[in-house]
Design a protein around this motif. Structure first.
Motif, short mmCIF file in Angstrom:
data_model
loop_
_atom_site.label_atom_id
_atom_site.label_comp_id
_atom_site.label_asym_id
_atom_site.label_seq_id
_atom_site.Cartn_x
_atom_site.Cartn_y
_atom_site.Cartn_z
N SER A 54 1.21 -0.88 0.19
CA SER A 54 -0.06 -0.30 -0.01
C SER A 54 0.88 1.24 -0.06
CB SER A 54 -0.50 -0.05 1.14
OG SER A 54 -1.67 -0.60 1.14
N ILE A 55 0.26 2.61 -0.71
CA ILE A 55 0.85 3.47 -1.00
C ILE A 55 0.66 4.77 -0.62
CG2 ILE A 55 2.46 4.55 -2.74
CD1 ILE A 55 2.31 2.56 -4.26
N ILE A 56 0.78 5.56 0.21
CA ILE A 56 0.55 6.53 0.55
C ILE A 56 1.32 7.89 -0.04
CG2 ILE A 56 -0.88 7.60 2.49
CD1 ILE A 56 -0.26 3.77 2.80
N ASP A 57 0.77 8.93 -0.58
CA ASP A 57 1.66 9.90 -0.94
C ASP A 57 1.75 11.17 -0.08
OD1 ASP A 57 -0.51 11.69 -1.81
OD2 ASP A 57 -0.01 10.59 -4.23
N ARG A 58 2.33 11.66 -0.40
CA ARG A 58 2.38 13.76 0.88
C ARG A 58 0.98 13.75 0.55
NH1 ARG A 58 4.20 15.31 4.64
NH2 ARG A 58 2.24 16.31 5.47
N ASP A 59 0.14 13.80 -0.86
CA ASP A 59 -1.05 14.99 -0.56
C ASP A 59 -2.03 13.84 -0.25
OD1 ASP A 59 -0.03 16.30 -2.66
OD2 ASP A 59 -0.52 14.50 -4.20
N GLN A 60 -2.02 12.82 0.03
CA GLN A 60 -2.80 12.11 1.13
C GLN A 60 -2.32 12.75 2.15
OE1 GLN A 60 -1.89 8.68 -0.80
NE2 GLN A 60 -3.70 7.73 -1.85
N LEU A 61 -1.22 11.99 2.56
CA LEU A 61 -0.81 12.72 3.92
C LEU A 61 -1.37 14.08 4.48
CD1 LEU A 61 2.38 11.41 4.46
CD2 LEU A 61 0.28 10.61 5.59
N HIS A 136 5.61 11.95 13.39
CA HIS A 136 4.79 12.87 12.74
C HIS A 136 5.22 12.90 11.61
CE1 HIS A 136 6.14 13.53 17.10
NE2 HIS A 136 4.77 13.90 16.92
N ALA A 137 3.91 13.48 10.94
CA ALA A 137 3.38 13.88 9.64
C ALA A 137 4.22 14.74 8.55
CB ALA A 137 1.36 14.01 9.28
N THR A 138 4.40 15.58 9.40
CA THR A 138 5.43 16.87 9.00
C THR A 138 6.72 16.45 8.44
OG1 THR A 138 6.13 17.35 11.11
CG2 THR A 138 4.24 18.54 10.54
N ASP A 139 7.40 15.44 9.34
CA ASP A 139 8.36 14.89 9.04
C ASP A 139 8.39 13.69 7.52
OD1 ASP A 139 8.84 16.07 11.12
OD2 ASP A 139 9.03 14.41 12.55
N ILE A 140 6.93 13.37 7.53
CA ILE A 140 6.72 12.62 6.16
C ILE A 140 6.90 12.77 4.63
CG2 ILE A 140 6.08 9.85 5.84
CD1 ILE A 140 7.75 10.15 8.31
N GLU A 141 7.62 12.44 4.10
CA GLU A 141 6.87 12.44 2.57
C GLU A 141 6.30 11.25 1.67
OE1 GLU A 141 7.41 14.60 -1.13
OE2 GLU A 141 8.37 15.31 0.96
N ARG A 142 6.35 10.07 2.36
CA ARG A 142 5.47 8.98 1.60
C ARG A 142 5.89 7.27 2.54
NH1 ARG A 142 4.75 7.51 -3.77
NH2 ARG A 142 5.71 5.52 -4.36
N VAL A 143 4.76 7.38 2.31
CA VAL A 143 4.83 5.72 3.49
C VAL A 143 4.12 4.88 2.28
CG1 VAL A 143 3.05 4.77 5.17
CG2 VAL A 143 3.79 7.03 4.87
N GLU A 144 5.15 3.68 2.47
CA GLU A 144 4.88 2.58 1.86
C GLU A 144 4.97 1.46 2.89
OE1 GLU A 144 6.99 3.60 -2.20
OE2 GLU A 144 7.89 2.17 -0.80
N VAL A 145 3.77 0.04 2.58
CA VAL A 145 3.42 -0.43 3.41
C VAL A 145 3.64 -1.63 2.84
CG1 VAL A 145 1.78 -1.69 5.45
CG2 VAL A 145 1.76 0.75 4.89
N ILE A 146 3.89 -3.02 3.43
CA ILE A 146 4.53 -4.26 3.30
C ILE A 146 3.23 -4.79 4.14
CG2 ILE A 146 5.55 -6.66 2.52
CD1 ILE A 146 8.17 -4.56 2.07
#
Length: 622
Positions: A54-61, A136-146
């Motif tokens: 699953s991929i969560i990008d900056r716009d979604q955050l 924290h969300a401010t520190d993160i550009e993108r999340v990838e979940v296996i």
């Protein structure tokens, strides 16, 4: 308990949808063409990776108003359950929130889902669980979940999956930043700010976050406060080389309220967490990879008398080599050590901890993975990790999988992989049940997946069937003598994951997921049926983001006679774009006022509201 049927809520959303017109396309959903790095350690299209990702990008955050990144990713990951028992903050220790579950696999403490930051493992050195309040969300550009076993590439703790938090970047020259503030029910308030700068080969990001709540329990104090700072500096050396370093520090205080049957009047837990990392990455046509150094540390002090200091540090080196046409060979070497010391002389014998020595566990690992493409449609991968641990010795962790592009819009995936968790310091050395002879927990995960993108781009679908068999689980065994940790546990989990992304127009989107988990044992945080629905649409300057969760058959107690939980949740966020840079939002949680408990004895908050503003500025050329 107020639990309207999920069908009723679907009809409600459909009614809203008919009247909505958006100004910008929503960012819900998935794409076969999205590039991921977590599933292979090399940039690759999601359609070519055998793992379920699953991929969560900056716009979604950015759509979410949560100060912490973990609640922001829940709508996007099928089957991911987060124990967010407070209005803000999670706390530490038994009875706190922040527990993660994927496919019915979790732990108490939560040490069977691995959290990574830029591919580096993050967990407390003594109990081996992540500290949820540090992300924290401010520190993160993108999340990838296996979703599923991920130990071949990422080692210990990645039994149920791995969550890779990729830190913030600034790719446009000049200054950019954002600031946000919220206030809400139960004295909840958050402040966050981020400032980024890029000039030539230099790039920097700094952020500051503060979250606090007075707590919602009437029978016991359950307040929380956390202040965190993050700084990252990157220098592009040229020829595909980049050097990046970052540091993060958190100072938190949490009041543990106890259960409703045994409330606590004075159980405050103060803790400080920190992380320092340095990485050299190379990107080229024939070779890519990184050398990563990391050091996590913490200090915990509880009014109950428990005190600890801990560390988790390591070196990771890997290279992706393209020496043969259509083949990528990944070679990696890792060395880590984790541990610390703890004491609590206030407990009566034999539970008292009075340790002067620091306990350490060392682990050295090498891994290899081969990815080979045939006819531009079939992508095979096979890998193995060899582990040497200072306590249990050697272990071999294999895995293999395939991805087959049936046609440009359909992909079939299959994989089988082993995963493990090394015994933690608390398992081995602390408290009376400790046992220095423990072996690692392990499991095999087998899955079959199908992804389909329908013509016209209005529908995306993912369907995954999985079967997981675990053994050697560490449990307290009291038969035949004093209680002691032993490798006696086993389980068989099987189930189905599905996700549908529907965009009837470019202006409106729905993200629906359903997860079925048939677990063989009475385990916590493993709902039998788990349904999520998020909608994203706009009406003029208004953006509506309702999110529904329906949970059936969640066990919140290891007592076999305890009834399982079934409940419905409705959250609604309304954003209003005041100017191009300024946005206001209102967030309502648990609007159905459902009465439920994720952990037995710990009620969840009822209806609660929050409102705030967010200001963003970017360089003029963006």
């Amino acid at each position: 308990m107020k639990t309207p049927t999920f069908c009723y809520l679907l009809l409600l959303f459909s009614g809203w949808a008919s009247s909505l017109q958006a100004q910008e396309p929503d960012s819900l959903g998935m794409s076969l063409d999205q590039v991921v790095v977590t599933g292979t350690r090399a940039a690759r299209a999601a359609s070519q990776v055998s793992a379920s990702i699953s991929i969560i990008d900056r716009d979604q955050l950015d759509q979410s108003s949560h100060i912490n990144v973990l609640p922001s990713i829940v709508p996007h990951v099928p089957g991911l359950l987060l124990n967010d028992r407070s209005t803000v903050g999670f706390g530490v220790g038994p009875g706190s929130g922040g527990n993660l579950s994927i496919r019915g696999i979790s732990g108490t403490p939560n040490n069977r889902i691995l959290v990574l930051i830029d591919g580096q493992p993050q967990f407390m050195g003594i109990f081996s669980h992540p500290i949820a309040d540090a992300y924290h969300a401010t520190d993160i550009e993108r999340v990838e979940v296996i979703r599923g076993a991920a130990s071949v590439l990422y080692g210990s703790n990645a039994m149920g999956g791995a969550i890779n938090l990729i830190t913030a970047k600034n790719n446009s020259p000049g200054w950019s930043g954002q600031a946000a503030a919220t206030a809400g029910s139960f004295g909840t308030r958050t402040l966050s700010g981020k400032l980024s700068f890029q000039s030539g080969k230099w790039e920097s990001v700094i952020s500051l976050n503060h979250g606090a709540t007075d707590g919602f329990r009437d029978d016991a104090p359950d307040g929380f406060s956390n202040t965190s700072v993050f700084y990252k500096l990157t220098h592009r050396l040229g020829d595909g080389l980049s050097l990046a370093g970052d540091v993060q520090l958190s100072d938190a205080s949490y009041q543990h309220p106890g259960t409703v049957d045994a409330p606590l009047s004075d159980d405050q837990r103060d803790y400080r967490r920190g992380r320092v990392a340095l990485g050299l990455t190379n990107e080229g046509d024939k070779a890519s990879g990184a050398v990563l150094l990391y050091h996590n540390f913490g200090e915990h002090r509880f009014t109950t008398g428990f005190e600890s200091v801990d560390f988790n540090q390591g070196l990771s080196l890997y290279q992706n080599l393209k020496l043969v046409p259509r083949q990528t060979l990944t070679l990696g070497v890792e060395h880590s050590r984790f541990g610390g010391e703890a004491n609590n002389d206030r407990l009566p014998p034999p539970a008292a901890i009075g340790l002067d020595a620091t306990h350490r566990v060392r682990q050295t690992e090498v891994y290899l993975q081969v990815q080979q493409a045939f006819w531009q449609k079939l992508h095979l991968n096979a890998g193995v990790r060899e582990v040497y641990n200072s306590q249990f010795g050697n272990m071999t962790v294999p895995g293999f999988g395939l991805s087959f592009e049936v046609n440009p819009r359909s992909v079939l995936k299959a994989s089988s992989s082993r995963a493990f968790r090394s015994p933690s310091v608390v398992d081995l050395f602390l408290f009376p049940p400790s046992n220095m002879e423990l072996r690692p927990e392990s499991l095999w995960n087998h899955e079959l997946g199908f992804l389909r993108s329908f013509s016209g781009g209005k529908w995306d679908m993912e369907l995954v069937l999985y079967y997981t068999k675990g053994d050697n689980l560490i449990q307290v065994d009291a038969e035949g003598g004093p209680p002691q940790n032993r490798n006696t546990g086993a389980f068989r989990n099987k189930g189905l994951e599905s996700q549908v992304n529907f965009k009837p127009t470019g202006d409106l989107g729905f993200l629906f997921s359903y997860n079925f988990a048939d677990v063989s044992e009475n385990v916590l945080f493993a709902p039998r049926h788990y349904v999520k629905l998020q909608m994203n649409g706009q009406l003029g300057n208004f953006q509506l983001v309702p999110f529904v969760q329906q949970v059936f058959g969640l066990r919140n107690s290891l007592v076999s006679e305890a009834e399982s939980e079934t409940y419905s949740l409705l959250n609604l966020q309304v954003n209003y774009q005041i100017t191009a840079r300024l946005r206001a939002h209102v967030l309502g949680n648990n609007l159905l006022d459902s009465n439920y408990q994720l952990e037995n004895g710990y009620p969840m908050p009822g209806i609660n509201m929050a409102a705030g503003i967010n200001y963003q500025f970017k360089p003029k050329n963006k």
